[in-house]
Motif scaffolding. Structure first.
Motif, PDB file in Angstrom:
ATOM      1  N   ASP A   1      18.789   7.494  -7.524  1.00  0.00           N
ATOM      2  CA  ASP A   1      18.568   6.059  -7.674  1.00  0.00           C
ATOM      3  C   ASP A   1      17.637   5.629  -6.548  1.00  0.00           C
ATOM      4  O   ASP A   1      18.055   5.568  -5.385  1.00  0.00           O
ATOM      5  N   PRO A   2      16.369   5.341  -6.853  1.00  0.00           N
ATOM      6  CA  PRO A   2      15.422   5.025  -5.776  1.00  0.00           C
ATOM      7  C   PRO A   2      15.760   3.757  -5.000  1.00  0.00           C
ATOM      8  O   PRO A   2      15.244   3.548  -3.908  1.00  0.00           O
ATOM      9  N   GLU A   3      16.646   2.942  -5.561  1.00  0.00           N
ATOM     10  CA  GLU A   3      17.058   1.725  -4.863  1.00  0.00           C
ATOM     11  C   GLU A   3      18.342   1.923  -4.058  1.00  0.00           C
ATOM     12  O   GLU A   3      18.796   1.008  -3.379  1.00  0.00           O
ATOM     13  N   LEU A   4      18.915   3.110  -4.128  1.00  0.00           N
ATOM     14  CA  LEU A   4      20.151   3.410  -3.415  1.00  0.00           C
ATOM     15  C   LEU A   4      19.906   4.662  -2.564  1.00  0.00           C
ATOM     16  O   LEU A   4      20.287   5.765  -2.929  1.00  0.00           O
ATOM     17  N   GLN A   5      19.250   4.481  -1.439  1.00  0.00           N
ATOM     18  CA  GLN A   5      18.833   5.601  -0.609  1.00  0.00           C
ATOM     19  C   GLN A   5      19.932   5.947   0.400  1.00  0.00           C
ATOM     20  O   GLN A   5      19.810   5.726   1.604  1.00  0.00           O
ATOM     21  N   VAL A   6      21.010   6.506  -0.140  1.00  0.00           N
ATOM     22  CA  VAL A   6      22.148   6.937   0.659  1.00  0.00           C
ATOM     23  C   VAL A   6      22.480   8.371   0.266  1.00  0.00           C
ATOM     24  O   VAL A   6      21.955   8.914  -0.712  1.00  0.00           O
ATOM     25  N   GLU A   7      23.375   8.982   1.031  1.00  0.00           N
ATOM     26  CA  GLU A   7      23.679  10.396   0.828  1.00  0.00           C
ATOM     27  C   GLU A   7      24.115  10.707  -0.598  1.00  0.00           C
ATOM     28  O   GLU A   7      23.700  11.704  -1.189  1.00  0.00           O
ATOM     29  N   GLY A   8      24.952   9.867  -1.173  1.00  0.00           N
ATOM     30  CA  GLY A   8      25.445  10.141  -2.508  1.00  0.00           C
ATOM     31  C   GLY A   8      24.382  10.109  -3.587  1.00  0.00           C
ATOM     32  O   GLY A   8      24.592  10.634  -4.682  1.00  0.00           O
ATOM     33  N   SER A   9      23.242   9.516  -3.302  1.00  0.00           N
ATOM     34  CA  SER A   9      22.137   9.433  -4.252  1.00  0.00           C
ATOM     35  C   SER A   9      21.021  10.426  -3.931  1.00  0.00           C
ATOM     36  O   SER A   9      20.067  10.553  -4.689  1.00  0.00           O
ATOM     37  N   ALA A  10      21.138  11.146  -2.829  1.00  0.00           N
ATOM     38  CA  ALA A  10      20.060  12.027  -2.374  1.00  0.00           C
ATOM     39  C   ALA A  10      19.878  13.211  -3.321  1.00  0.00           C
ATOM     40  O   ALA A  10      20.855  13.804  -3.791  1.00  0.00           O
ATOM     41  N   TYR A  11      18.632  13.570  -3.586  1.00  0.00           N
ATOM     42  CA  TYR A  11      18.320  14.766  -4.367  1.00  0.00           C
ATOM     43  C   TYR A  11      17.443  15.671  -3.488  1.00  0.00           C
ATOM     44  O   TYR A  11      17.956  16.486  -2.722  1.00  0.00           O
ATOM     45  N   PHE A  12      16.140  15.495  -3.505  1.00  0.00           N
ATOM     46  CA  PHE A  12      15.252  16.294  -2.652  1.00  0.00           C
ATOM     47  C   PHE A  12      15.073  15.674  -1.263  1.00  0.00           C
ATOM     48  O   PHE A  12      14.214  16.119  -0.502  1.00  0.00           O
TER      49      PHE A  12
END
Length: 444
Positions: A114-125
């Motif tokens: 989720d590009p609007e949720l830049q937290v650990e749980g949303s991290a990919y690359f």
């Protein structure tokens, strides 16, 4: 040839006075559901009165709001494609325009789910991007992502994604003066392999030095078989398994990743069973027929007829490119599913029992090791301008989605593939592992 470097020598200086090492530009290629998807609505579908039917571009996949119980039917209606077997073409829902190339050439399509949720749980690359930036890479200069429509398979990619990917590679190679390194994860691995097989050996020699494969499902995944009966929440524990089932049932990527009978035929346990039937890898068409799913049956048939089944793409390595196959084992991975009721059209029960084997939690060990067992390391392509070099590294206990962030994997990428120096400012964070800390990786 890994991460090729080049020397630049100013005419005013002797050649041994200065050597500038050019960074190989890196292109990140994500896995299933790993690309941000935008949609634009002009009379779009509305399964509920509160679903918007007209809207300018907005992120649909994925946001926290989009997968809430209130909004999930709106999401599914917008992202469910259709397939016409007569023309062998795909179409989006009426009134929906999809952009699967969000932030093309930047990294925004894969950094966070989720590009609007830049937290650990949303991290990919995100961790890999940070690792590379700390060692001199710059986004949109020599660090790029190439997101794609993860619902599709190589047949559709050939019309849209592959030409864009080729152009991106050519432009960054021209700008940076060095061939590119392609780093792919999960579905992105066979997707990239299929792309490279469409290019000439001369083009590859000029533009691509290295292909890094992370957790590649080269013989598919048993986990895809029950998806058509029960759905799969793709690891989002807060989302029920059947939320995305309508999209998954008609997405060619799922058909493309069904377990390959050539690899799983001798694995008697790898199957889906009901009281009156057992469906092994070779029985995918029969399973889809029992569920009344005609569109995916047509996709399965047509991919095979066009030589685009997974086995056709992955049997031999891409020619003329140094390849690193990185995988993980030692993680409990679904291998068989048991259902209490027989399949029928409209079936939506979860499995009553799941049996497990080895792998990375998503991809079975048989699939991860297919390149090793198929002799990728000894493959010779007589049409290649130079020999195909293949290296294998296996990491213990790294879950599938962590293969893009694990410190040992990043150290391998930085030290062994790209030959990068340490960051200018030492960090005590988890990304600062050296190649030596990846002692559990076994070169094969």
């Amino acid at each position: 040839r890994c991460g090729r470097s080049a020397s630049v020598t100013p005419s005013a200086l002797p050649s041994d006075d200065i050597v500038v090492m050019l960074l190989s530009p890196v292109v990140l290629i994500p896995g299933l559901c790993g690309s941000v998807v935008e949609v634009k609505l002009d009379g779009g579908p509305a399964p509920h009165a509160y679903c918007s039917t007209d809207a300018d571009w907005f992120v649909q996949w994925v946001t926290v709001d989009a997968v809430t119980p209130r909004q999930k039917d709106c999401l599914v209606a917008r992202l469910t494609p259709t397939y016409d077997p007569d023309t062998q073409t795909y179409a989006d829902a009426a009134g929906v325009t999809i952009n699967a190339h969000y932030d093309w050439g930047g990294v925004g399509s894969v950094e966070y789910l989720d590009p609007e949720l830049q937290v650990e749980g949303s991290a990919y690359f995100a961790d890999m991007i940070a690792y590379l930036e700390a060692r001199g890479y710059e986004r949109r200069v020599n660090l790029h992502a190439a997101g794609y429509d993860w619902r599709m398979a190589p047949d559709a990619h050939a019309l849209d994604y592959y030409p864009k990917l080729k152009s991106l590679i050519e432009s960054t190679v021209a700008a940076n003066g060095a061939p590119a390194t392609l780093v792919a994860h999960s579905l992105g691995c066979p997707t990239t392999a299929a792309f490279l097989k469409t290019q000439s050996p001369d083009w590859i020699a000029q533009h691509v030095s290295t292909f890094v494969s992370l957790a590649g499902p080269y013989a598919g995944s048993v986990q895809l078989l029950p998806t058509y009966a029960s759905g799969d929440n793709l690891g989002y524990t807060a989302v029920p398994d059947d939320y995305l089932k309508p999209v998954q049932q008609v997405s060619a990527s799922g058909i493309f990743l069904l377990p390959d009978p050539e690899v799983f035929s001798d694995t008697g346990l790898a199957n889906v069973s009901t009281p009156d039937a057992v469906y092994a890898a070779r029985d995918a068409d029969r399973l889809l027929e029992a569920l009344g799913l005609d569109e995916p049956r047509a996709i399965l048939r047509d991919l095979a007829a066009r030589g685009l089944a997974l086995s056709n793409v992955t049997r031999v390595p891409p020619a003329n490119v140094s390849t690193h196959v990185l995988s993980s084992t030692g993680v409990q991975t679904p291998l068989a599913y048991r259902y209490a009721r027989n399949f029928a059209p409209g079936f939506d029960d979860p499995p009553d029992e799941i049996l497990y084997g080895d792998g990375d939690g998503v991809v079975n060990i048989e699939s991860l090791r297919r390149p090793l067992h198929d002799g990728w390391g000894s493959s010779v392509d007589v049409d290649a301008a130079s020999p195909t070099e293949v290296s294998f590294a296996e990491f213990d206990g790294v879950p599938h989605f962590d293969m893009v962030s694990d410190a040992r994997v990043l150290a391998y990428l930085g030290d062994t593939v790209l030959h990068l120096s340490s960051p200018s400012k030492p960090s005590s964070g988890p990304l600062e592992a050296s190649a030596e800390t990846a002692s559990t990786a076994t070169a094969r």
